[in-house]
Structures are given as C-alpha cells and as structure tokens.
Motif scaffolding. Structure first.
Motif, short mmCIF file in Angstrom:
data_model
loop_
_atom_site.label_atom_id
_atom_site.label_comp_id
_atom_site.label_asym_id
_atom_site.label_seq_id
_atom_site.Cartn_x
_atom_site.Cartn_y
_atom_site.Cartn_z
N LEU A 87 0.80 -1.23 0.00
CA LEU A 87 0.00 0.00 0.00
C LEU A 87 0.83 1.27 0.00
O LEU A 87 0.41 2.28 -0.57
N GLU A 88 2.01 1.28 0.62
CA GLU A 88 2.80 2.51 0.75
C GLU A 88 3.75 2.72 -0.42
O GLU A 88 4.46 3.73 -0.45
N LYS A 89 3.77 1.81 -1.39
CA LYS A 89 4.80 1.85 -2.42
C LYS A 89 4.43 2.80 -3.56
O LYS A 89 3.33 3.34 -3.64
N ASN A 90 5.39 2.97 -4.49
CA ASN A 90 5.22 3.96 -5.57
C ASN A 90 4.02 3.65 -6.46
O ASN A 90 3.35 4.56 -6.95
N ILE A 91 3.80 2.39 -6.76
CA ILE A 91 2.54 1.94 -7.34
C ILE A 91 2.04 0.81 -6.47
O ILE A 91 2.83 0.07 -5.89
N THR A 92 0.73 0.67 -6.35
CA THR A 92 0.21 -0.25 -5.35
C THR A 92 -1.08 -0.93 -5.77
O THR A 92 -1.93 -0.34 -6.43
N ALA A 93 -1.18 -2.20 -5.37
CA ALA A 93 -2.43 -2.93 -5.45
C ALA A 93 -2.79 -3.47 -4.07
O ALA A 93 -3.53 -4.44 -3.94
N GLY A 94 -2.25 -2.84 -3.04
CA GLY A 94 -2.42 -3.33 -1.68
C GLY A 94 -1.33 -4.32 -1.34
O GLY A 94 -0.67 -4.22 -0.31
N GLU A 95 -1.15 -5.31 -2.19
CA GLU A 95 -0.04 -6.26 -2.16
C GLU A 95 0.34 -6.56 -3.60
O GLU A 95 -0.39 -6.23 -4.54
N GLY A 96 1.46 -7.22 -3.76
CA GLY A 96 1.93 -7.59 -5.09
C GLY A 96 3.42 -7.37 -5.19
O GLY A 96 4.02 -6.66 -4.38
N GLY A 97 4.04 -8.00 -6.17
CA GLY A 97 5.47 -7.85 -6.37
C GLY A 97 5.85 -8.31 -7.75
O GLY A 97 5.03 -8.88 -8.49
N THR A 98 7.09 -8.08 -8.11
CA THR A 98 7.61 -8.51 -9.40
C THR A 98 9.08 -8.86 -9.28
O THR A 98 9.83 -8.17 -8.57
N VAL A 99 9.48 -9.92 -9.97
CA VAL A 99 10.89 -10.30 -10.12
C VAL A 99 11.34 -9.86 -11.50
O VAL A 99 10.61 -10.05 -12.49
N THR A 100 12.52 -9.27 -11.59
CA THR A 100 13.10 -8.93 -12.88
C THR A 100 14.40 -9.70 -13.06
O THR A 100 15.13 -9.94 -12.09
N ALA A 101 14.67 -10.08 -14.30
CA ALA A 101 15.87 -10.87 -14.58
C ALA A 101 16.36 -10.60 -15.98
O ALA A 101 15.57 -10.32 -16.89
N LEU A 102 17.67 -10.70 -16.16
CA LEU A 102 18.28 -10.57 -17.47
C LEU A 102 18.48 -11.92 -18.14
O LEU A 102 18.38 -12.04 -19.36
N ASP A 103 18.77 -12.94 -17.34
CA ASP A 103 19.08 -14.28 -17.83
C ASP A 103 17.79 -15.08 -18.00
O ASP A 103 17.00 -15.20 -17.07
N PRO A 104 17.56 -15.67 -19.17
CA PRO A 104 16.32 -16.43 -19.38
C PRO A 104 16.20 -17.65 -18.48
O PRO A 104 15.09 -18.04 -18.13
N GLU A 105 17.33 -18.25 -18.10
CA GLU A 105 17.25 -19.42 -17.21
C GLU A 105 16.85 -19.00 -15.80
O GLU A 105 16.10 -19.72 -15.12
N VAL A 106 17.33 -17.83 -15.34
CA VAL A 106 16.90 -17.31 -14.04
C VAL A 106 15.40 -17.02 -14.08
O VAL A 106 14.66 -17.38 -13.16
N ALA A 107 14.95 -16.39 -15.15
CA ALA A 107 13.52 -16.09 -15.29
C ALA A 107 12.69 -17.35 -15.35
O ALA A 107 11.60 -17.43 -14.76
N ASP A 108 13.18 -18.37 -16.05
CA ASP A 108 12.45 -19.63 -16.17
C ASP A 108 12.27 -20.28 -14.80
O ASP A 108 11.17 -20.72 -14.44
N ARG A 109 13.34 -20.34 -14.01
CA ARG A 109 13.25 -20.93 -12.67
C ARG A 109 12.30 -20.13 -11.78
O ARG A 109 11.49 -20.69 -11.04
#
Length: 402
Positions: free
Chosen positions: A195-217
């Motif tokens: 709720l206090e974050k720059n954009i909010t849905a009350g809760e939620g998160g995101t992982v970002t990755a450069l490597d496709p194998e990291v993203a796949d896992r």
C-alpha cells in the motif's frame, strides 16, 4: 482537537501511488470483476491483465523478463530461487532494513548475514566484503526510501568475489542509478506493490531478470513448480533444467489491472517528488542541516532524510515535527533488523538456523539519528511551502538548532 499525547493528522496525505488513485483504477477493477476471470491463467473471459503488466513493467525497466508475484517478500524469495540458491547458503543484507528481507531469505532456505550501512542508509561495500565467505551466495542491496544504493562498488565486490547481486527495489520502483533503472542492474531484482509503495495494489510484487534461465526458474517456482507456465496436462516440458516443486505466489488479474493503470503515472510522480525534496532542502539551506548522502540524487524518487547529531536530537526533532502535523520518524526506530526476537534467536519454522547475530552498533547509530519526512504524491505547492515553514519551526523548537 487531538487528544493529549496523540500525533496530529498530517496536513497532506503522506502516500505515493495511492494518493493519485482516481476512477481509472475503479474502472480497471470493475472490468476484471465483470469478466469473472480473476485468476491469471484461465477464466470465462480472461483479459490477460497480468501478462500485460509483466510486459509493460519489463519495458519500463528495459529488462527482458518480469515475473509478477503476490508480494515484495515473495519476489525476493522467488528471485533467489531463480538465481539457484542452494539450501544453507548465505545472503548478505543490510543490518537496518525491513524484516521481510530476512523472511524472504529464510523462505528460500538461505541464511541471512548482516552488514553495516553507511550514510547512504544502504549497504556499505567495505562491510559487505568483510562478510563474504565460501558460503556466501548473494549480496542484497536494499534501495531504501526511493534512493538507490551505491551499486557500482557493490557490483565490483560481487564480481571479484564471485557472488550474485539481488537488488531489493521494493521501496524504489522507477528510481534510477546513474542512468539505469534499479532492479535492472544486478543479477535479479525484486519489487513490492504494497500500500505505501510507488505503485500499489495493496499487495503484489515482481521479479526482474536478465538471464532467461533465471527467469524460467523464477516463473516456475511461483507457479507451483510450473503448473500453468510449463505443463500441458500432466506433462511438464520446455524447461532449462530438471523439474522441481514450487509454491503458489502468483499475482491476480485484479492486482495486475490496478498496477498497469498506475505504471504510466510513475515517472511523473517521481519527478514531482524529487523536485519537492530538492526545493525543501534548498529553502532550508541556511539551517546547516546534514542530509542523507544520495549516490545519484538526479535519479532518486524524492527522499527527504536528514541526519541529526544523535538519537536524542532525532527523537526531539520527530516530536517537534509531529507537533506541526508533519509525518516523520527515525529509520526503523534506530534498530537493526536482528532486534526482531525471531531473527535474534535464528528461529525459523524448521528450527534454529543461525546463532544470535552480533549487533552492528555503527549502523544502529546511523539509523537512530536519521529522520525521514514522508512526502506525498498529491502535495500542492501550498503544502510544500507549509512543510518548509513547519520543518523550520520544528528545528527551532526541538533544541537541535545550533
């Protein structure tokens, strides 16, 4: 009138993305509700809002992969799994941070190791290097209160010592470090939309990755090991390595719809908050205040944190600011995250995993004298002028004026 002893209400709303909500969020939510398809992988009239948010967020950060999850804590855990953390490996985190950092490391079956912060209020590279051992898997800089950690020295240490860098950008979506978006610089990034974050849905998160194998896992882990992302019926395929069990940390279509609406407001909001913070500091320049050091002020998201002479001065200033209806506080009450009883004991759901950590008193001292004034994304120019006057008065009344 406020009751004696109670903190008066601030004269502006000290929130970021939430302060800018309007009917667009309502319309986006209603559209998903009418579709009766709140689950991201199927439904009667699936709108694919989570897919859309992942794509737009990846474009915003200029990264190839973004995986939407249920919280910022889930994002850190999922990122560590994506990076391939072995059970029992150590992850170096700031001594002063939110307990979710510890919780996420533990959920990934890692062991948190605490390093000092410096006057950026983020990881001190020298302290980090002193704590690297043959058990260290990753360093986790926390971009605190919309200010980027000084990543270049941390990345240099990590590359030289052969450890991963996971950026905790929970409090810094949209912030830049020397021209690059935080969360897109290390080996992986983790974001929160609480709720206090720059954009909010009350809760939620995101992982970002450069490597496709990291993203796949990461993608498989948050989806029960790949229930909908890599399987067809009872068969699993298209994965980079052997199947593994996972967890259910998936984002809902409703959360994604709300976040997608707000993403377009993110940069203008941070520009405004950064300008407000710079204006306030400029107007108070004659007071000789010591402000938090920012590795990249031009890319920050509008932090207003000053460093007092000590804990008593910080406490007095916070009280004086409260009397002027200014929302302010010291950094995590001047305590290390290891002050949490469970963290101090090393007690996890599956037993005692580490001995009581040593106190890092230098970090506690910095945190205890750091006073942050919370800014609001909907502040008017009149609010800003009143804030300048209120800080000036509180500084005089707190006894911290020299």
């Amino acid at each position: 009138m406020p009751v004696a002893g109670e903190r008066p209400e601030p004269f502006y709303e000290p929130t970021r993305g939430l302060a800018l909500w309007d009917s667009t969020e309502v319309d986006a939510a209603v559209e998903v509700l009418r579709s009766r398809s709140l689950f991201r992988y199927y439904g009667p009239e699936l709108l694919h809002r989570t897919d859309e948010f992942e794509r737009r967020f990846a474009e915003h950060l200029e990264v190839p992969h973004a995986i939407a999850v249920s919280s910022g804590t889930a994002a850190i855990t999922t990122a560590l799994i994506g990076l391939g953390i072995p059970a029992g490996a150590e992850v170096i985190i700031p001594a002063v941070t939110f307990v979710g950092c510890v919780n996420a490391v533990v959920q990934a079956r890692g062991i948190p190791v605490f390093a000092d912060i410096d006057d950026t209020l983020t990881l001190d590279p020298t302290s980090v290097e002193e704590r690297i051992t043959d058990r260290t898997f990753a360093i986790m800089p926390v971009h605190l209160a919309n200010v980027a950690a000084d990543l270049d020295p941390l990345l240099e240490v990590a590359r030289r010592r052969g450890v991963k860098v996971l950026e905790d950008a929970a409090q810094a979506a949209g912030v830049r470090y020397r021209g690059r978006r935080v969360g897109a610089i290390g080996d992986a990034g983790a974001f929160s939309f609480q709720l206090e974050k720059n954009i909010t849905a009350g809760e939620g998160g995101t992982v970002t990755a450069l490597d496709p194998e990291v993203a796949d896992r990461a993608r498989r882990y948050q989806d029960q090991g790949g229930q909908f992302t890599t399987s067809r019926g009872q068969e699993r395929g298209g994965v980079a390595d052997a199947p593994f069990v996972g967890a259910n940390l998936r984002m809902t279509e409703l959360a994604a719809a709300l976040l997608t609406v707000q993403l377009s407001r993110l940069d203008p909001m941070l520009d405004r908050l950064r300008a407000v913070a710079a204006h306030v500091r400029s107007e108070l320049a004659d007071l000789g205040l010591t402000w938090r050091r920012m590795p990249d002020e031009a890319g920050s998201g509008g932090d207003l944190t000053l460093l007092t002479a000590g804990r008593m001065e910080a406490r007095a200033l916070v009280g004086a600011l409260a009397a002027e209806s200014v929302p302010a506080g010291t950094l995590y009450q001047g305590q290390g995250v290891y002050a949490n009883p469970a963290v101090k004991a090393g007690r996890t759901p599956w037993g005692l995993e580490w001995p009581p950590p040593a106190r890092l008193r230098a970090s506690e001292q910095i945190a205890g004298r750091a006073v942050t004034v919370s800014l609001g994304a909907a502040m008017t120019d009149q609010d800003v002028d009143r804030l300048v006057a209120a800080i000036r008065k509180a500084h005089a009344n707190s006894g911290t004026a020299r």
